[in-house]
Design a protein around this motif. Structure first.
Motif, PDB file in Angstrom:
ATOM      1  N   MET A  45      40.811  58.386  39.041  1.00 34.39           N
ATOM      2  CA  MET A  45      40.669  57.990  40.441  1.00 34.39           C
ATOM      3  C   MET A  45      39.643  56.868  40.590  1.00 34.39           C
ATOM      4  O   MET A  45      39.798  55.982  41.443  1.00 34.39           O
ATOM      5  CB  MET A  45      40.280  59.203  41.282  1.00 34.39           C
ATOM      6  CG  MET A  45      41.327  60.312  41.309  1.00 34.39           C
ATOM      7  SD  MET A  45      42.944  59.776  41.911  1.00 34.39           S
ATOM      8  CE  MET A  45      42.555  59.444  43.645  1.00 34.39           C
ATOM      9  N   GLY A  46      38.608  56.900  39.757  1.00 31.59           N
ATOM     10  CA  GLY A  46      37.612  55.836  39.805  1.00 31.59           C
ATOM     11  C   GLY A  46      38.208  54.486  39.436  1.00 31.59           C
ATOM     12  O   GLY A  46      37.888  53.458  40.058  1.00 31.59           O
ATOM     13  N   ARG A  47      39.061  54.493  38.435  1.00 32.28           N
ATOM     14  CA  ARG A  47      39.711  53.237  38.050  1.00 32.28           C
ATOM     15  C   ARG A  47      40.646  52.751  39.150  1.00 32.28           C
ATOM     16  O   ARG A  47      40.702  51.541  39.437  1.00 32.28           O
ATOM     17  CB  ARG A  47      40.487  53.425  36.746  1.00 32.28           C
ATOM     18  CG  ARG A  47      39.601  53.658  35.527  1.00 32.28           C
ATOM     19  CD  ARG A  47      40.450  53.747  34.265  1.00 32.28           C
ATOM     20  NE  ARG A  47      39.669  54.092  33.104  1.00 32.28           N
ATOM     21  CZ  ARG A  47      40.159  54.184  31.872  1.00 32.28           C
ATOM     22  NH1 ARG A  47      41.460  53.947  31.662  1.00 32.28           N
ATOM     23  NH2 ARG A  47      39.386  54.520  30.850  1.00 32.28           N
ATOM     24  N   LEU A  48      41.394  53.675  39.764  1.00 30.08           N
ATOM     25  CA  LEU A  48      42.281  53.267  40.854  1.00 30.08           C
ATOM     26  C   LEU A  48      41.492  52.680  42.015  1.00 30.08           C
ATOM     27  O   LEU A  48      41.939  51.722  42.668  1.00 30.08           O
ATOM     28  CB  LEU A  48      43.106  54.463  41.346  1.00 30.08           C
ATOM     29  CG  LEU A  48      44.190  55.008  40.422  1.00 30.08           C
ATOM     30  CD1 LEU A  48      44.960  56.109  41.137  1.00 30.08           C
ATOM     31  CD2 LEU A  48      45.140  53.915  39.958  1.00 30.08           C
ATOM     32  N   ALA A  49      40.313  53.245  42.266  1.00 28.19           N
ATOM     33  CA  ALA A  49      39.488  52.746  43.372  1.00 28.19           C
ATOM     34  C   ALA A  49      39.128  51.282  43.165  1.00 28.19           C
ATOM     35  O   ALA A  49      38.952  50.527  44.129  1.00 28.19           O
ATOM     36  CB  ALA A  49      38.228  53.596  43.501  1.00 28.19           C
ATOM     37  N   GLY A  50      39.050  50.868  41.910  1.00 25.66           N
ATOM     38  CA  GLY A  50      38.738  49.478  41.629  1.00 25.66           C
ATOM     39  C   GLY A  50      39.840  48.517  42.044  1.00 25.66           C
ATOM     40  O   GLY A  50      39.609  47.304  42.149  1.00 25.66           O
ATOM     41  N   LEU A  51      41.049  49.037  42.282  1.00 27.37           N
ATOM     42  CA  LEU A  51      42.162  48.178  42.698  1.00 27.37           C
ATOM     43  C   LEU A  51      42.218  47.972  44.211  1.00 27.37           C
ATOM     44  O   LEU A  51      43.009  47.166  44.702  1.00 27.37           O
ATOM     45  CB  LEU A  51      43.492  48.779  42.227  1.00 27.37           C
ATOM     46  CG  LEU A  51      43.685  48.894  40.712  1.00 27.37           C
ATOM     47  CD1 LEU A  51      45.022  49.555  40.408  1.00 27.37           C
ATOM     48  CD2 LEU A  51      43.603  47.528  40.044  1.00 27.37           C
ATOM     49  N   VAL A  52      41.375  48.692  44.939  1.00 28.34           N
ATOM     50  CA  VAL A  52      41.372  48.564  46.405  1.00 28.34           C
ATOM     51  C   VAL A  52      41.049  47.135  46.815  1.00 28.34           C
ATOM     52  O   VAL A  52      41.588  46.605  47.797  1.00 28.34           O
ATOM     53  CB  VAL A  52      40.382  49.569  47.028  1.00 28.34           C
ATOM     54  CG1 VAL A  52      40.224  49.318  48.521  1.00 28.34           C
ATOM     55  CG2 VAL A  52      40.860  51.000  46.788  1.00 28.34           C
ATOM     56  N   ALA A  53      40.193  46.478  46.040  1.00 26.26           N
ATOM     57  CA  ALA A  53      39.825  45.097  46.361  1.00 26.26           C
ATOM     58  C   ALA A  53      41.017  44.150  46.276  1.00 26.26           C
ATOM     59  O   ALA A  53      40.987  43.054  46.847  1.00 26.26           O
ATOM     60  CB  ALA A  53      38.720  44.624  45.418  1.00 26.26           C
ATOM     61  N   LEU A  54      42.061  44.572  45.584  1.00 26.15           N
ATOM     62  CA  LEU A  54      43.255  43.738  45.466  1.00 26.15           C
ATOM     63  C   LEU A  54      44.228  43.943  46.627  1.00 26.15           C
ATOM     64  O   LEU A  54      45.298  43.342  46.653  1.00 26.15           O
ATOM     65  CB  LEU A  54      43.968  44.031  44.140  1.00 26.15           C
ATOM     66  CG  LEU A  54      43.173  43.756  42.874  1.00 26.15           C
ATOM     67  CD1 LEU A  54      43.996  44.135  41.641  1.00 26.15           C
ATOM     68  CD2 LEU A  54      42.753  42.287  42.796  1.00 26.15           C
ATOM     69  N   GLY A  55      43.867  44.833  47.549  1.00 25.83           N
ATOM     70  CA  GLY A  55      44.691  45.032  48.731  1.00 25.83           C
ATOM     71  C   GLY A  55      45.482  46.320  48.752  1.00 25.83           C
ATOM     72  O   GLY A  55      46.251  46.564  49.681  1.00 25.83           O
ATOM     73  N   PHE A  56      45.292  47.160  47.749  1.00 30.20           N
ATOM     74  CA  PHE A  56      45.975  48.450  47.716  1.00 30.20           C
ATOM     75  C   PHE A  56      45.110  49.530  48.343  1.00 30.20           C
ATOM     76  O   PHE A  56      43.889  49.423  48.369  1.00 30.20           O
ATOM     77  CB  PHE A  56      46.292  48.845  46.268  1.00 30.20           C
ATOM     78  CG  PHE A  56      47.214  47.905  45.555  1.00 30.20           C
ATOM     79  CD1 PHE A  56      48.579  47.956  45.761  1.00 30.20           C
ATOM     80  CD2 PHE A  56      46.702  46.955  44.687  1.00 30.20           C
ATOM     81  CE1 PHE A  56      49.424  47.094  45.098  1.00 30.20           C
ATOM     82  CE2 PHE A  56      47.539  46.080  44.024  1.00 30.20           C
ATOM     83  CZ  PHE A  56      48.907  46.144  44.229  1.00 30.20           C
ATOM     84  N   THR A  57      45.756  50.565  48.829  1.00 28.57           N
ATOM     85  CA  THR A  57      45.025  51.758  49.240  1.00 28.57           C
ATOM     86  C   THR A  57      45.239  52.829  48.185  1.00 28.57           C
ATOM     87  O   THR A  57      46.227  52.814  47.434  1.00 28.57           O
ATOM     88  CB  THR A  57      45.536  52.288  50.594  1.00 28.57           C
ATOM     89  OG1 THR A  57      46.884  52.761  50.438  1.00 28.57           O
ATOM     90  CG2 THR A  57      45.485  51.209  51.668  1.00 28.57           C
ATOM     91  N   LEU A  58      44.324  53.781  48.113  1.00 31.69           N
ATOM     92  CA  LEU A  58      44.486  54.871  47.157  1.00 31.69           C
ATOM     93  C   LEU A  58      45.753  55.667  47.451  1.00 31.69           C
ATOM     94  O   LEU A  58      46.425  56.159  46.537  1.00 31.69           O
ATOM     95  CB  LEU A  58      43.266  55.785  47.179  1.00 31.69           C
ATOM     96  CG  LEU A  58      42.029  55.268  46.443  1.00 31.69           C
ATOM     97  CD1 LEU A  58      40.868  56.235  46.612  1.00 31.69           C
ATOM     98  CD2 LEU A  58      42.318  55.059  44.955  1.00 31.69           C
TER      99      LEU A  58
END
Length: 326
Positions: A45-58
């Motif tokens: 989940m921590g790694r996925l959170a890093g993709l939020v900056a790219l415009g995705f939501t968890l």
């Protein structure tokens, strides 16, 4: 603009972002690591959170990666062409007793049963049997549906649940993975050997046994090919690792091995395994499907690739038809 209008605009924007910005491959790779115990849920989940900056939501990311079993029903559990039930089988070298999902084509059953009552077997009719082996999380709805798909094609299909000794598949994959990892691997393997032999001896079996498995189930199919080579008449492992090195010299096939092009973890085991198969003069064919992920056949997750899954499944059915019915 009303709140409802704002929400509609936001949802439209999010859909547009997803279309022009597909989920990065890294997310699928992380899910594979998480699903196979290489990283824990917190790290995933921590790694996925890093993709939020790219415009995705968890929510978007987990929705694409985690299974939605409502999607995984190609053949209904009450399809009139099949009859499904849960049956037990002895496993003296495993956990003592196993349980699985048995699906029988209606063409093998006697007509005339009262409405609502299970039909009885027609002893004059025979069919090939296929063992269906789940991933590393127990007998989930996707695997049960695969068993129904096979029965709809005229096979007697049986999908055991490795978690039966702990009460069975718990209804969610995270708990299922934890349960399966707590079990003795050697006993699980013995349970599947017992299940295969139980199925082959089914009173309506034509004496030909096939097996198909996915991920951990692919490994089990390779293990069966090494431990009961004279009893397995056709094996189809999907993205499965080979049996232990000391057993591989016994493999003779027939095998059809299905690999995902982006599945480096499993694919790294193939060269050595293929060398052994060639040394054995084993009967095998292997397919590597480019640009698809581990789990591409599983239609309950975002890893599913419809075109590739349908091609691989059509090849599997043709293989079973030739090896089990010919």
């Amino acid at each position: 603009m009303t709140q409802q209008d704002k929400q509609a605009v936001a949802e439209t924007s999010q859909m547009h972002a997803q279309k022009v910005q597909p989920i990065p491959q890294e997310a699928f790779d992380w899910y594979d690591e998480y699903a196979h115990g290489i990283i824990d849920r917190r790290e995933f989940m921590g790694r996925l959170a890093g993709l939020v900056a790219l415009g995705f939501t968890l929510t978007t990311l987990t929705g694409a990666l985690m299974p939605n079993y409502a999607l995984a029903e190609q053949v209904s559990f009450n399809d009139p062409s099949i009859q499904a039930s849960y049956v037990k089988f002895p496993s003296p070298n495993g956990y003592g007793e196993g349980r699985g999902y048995l699906v029988i084509p209606n063409e093998l059953l006697l007509a005339g049963s009262a409405a609502g009552e299970p039909k009885t077997l027609d002893p004059t009719k025979k069919a090939a049997v296929v063992l269906v082996v789940h991933e590393n999380r127990g007998l989930n709805p996707y695997i049960e549906d695969v068993a129904r798909r096979l029965a709809a094609q005229g096979y007697i299909a049986f999908a055991p649940d490795a978690l039966y000794s702990l009460g069975g598949y718990p209804g969610n994959d995270d708990a299922g993975r934890a349960m399966q990892s707590s079990l003795d691997r050697a006993k699980i393997e013995q349970d599947f050997i017992a299940a295969a032999q139980f199925l082959k001896s089914h009173p309506q079996s034509n004496g030909k046994l096939g097996a198909v498995g996915f991920c951990f189930g692919g490994y089990i199919v390779n293990m069966l090919a090494a431990t009961i080579p004279d009893e397995l008449n056709a094996g189809v492992p999907f993205y499965g690792t080979p049996a232990a090195a000391e057993l591989r010299s016994r493999v003779k096939g027939p095998l059809m091995l299905q690999f995902a092009g982006l599945d480096q973890r499993v694919n790294d085991t193939w060269a050595e395994y293929e060398t052994q198969l060639k040394t054995n003069k084993a009967d095998y064919v292997a397919y590597l499907y480019p640009n698809v992920n581990h789990g591409f056949h599983n239609d309950s997750t975002g890893r599913y690739d419809k075109a590739t899954a349908e091609l691989a499944w059509a090849r599997s059915l043709a293989f079973f038809d030739t090896r089990l019915r010919g």
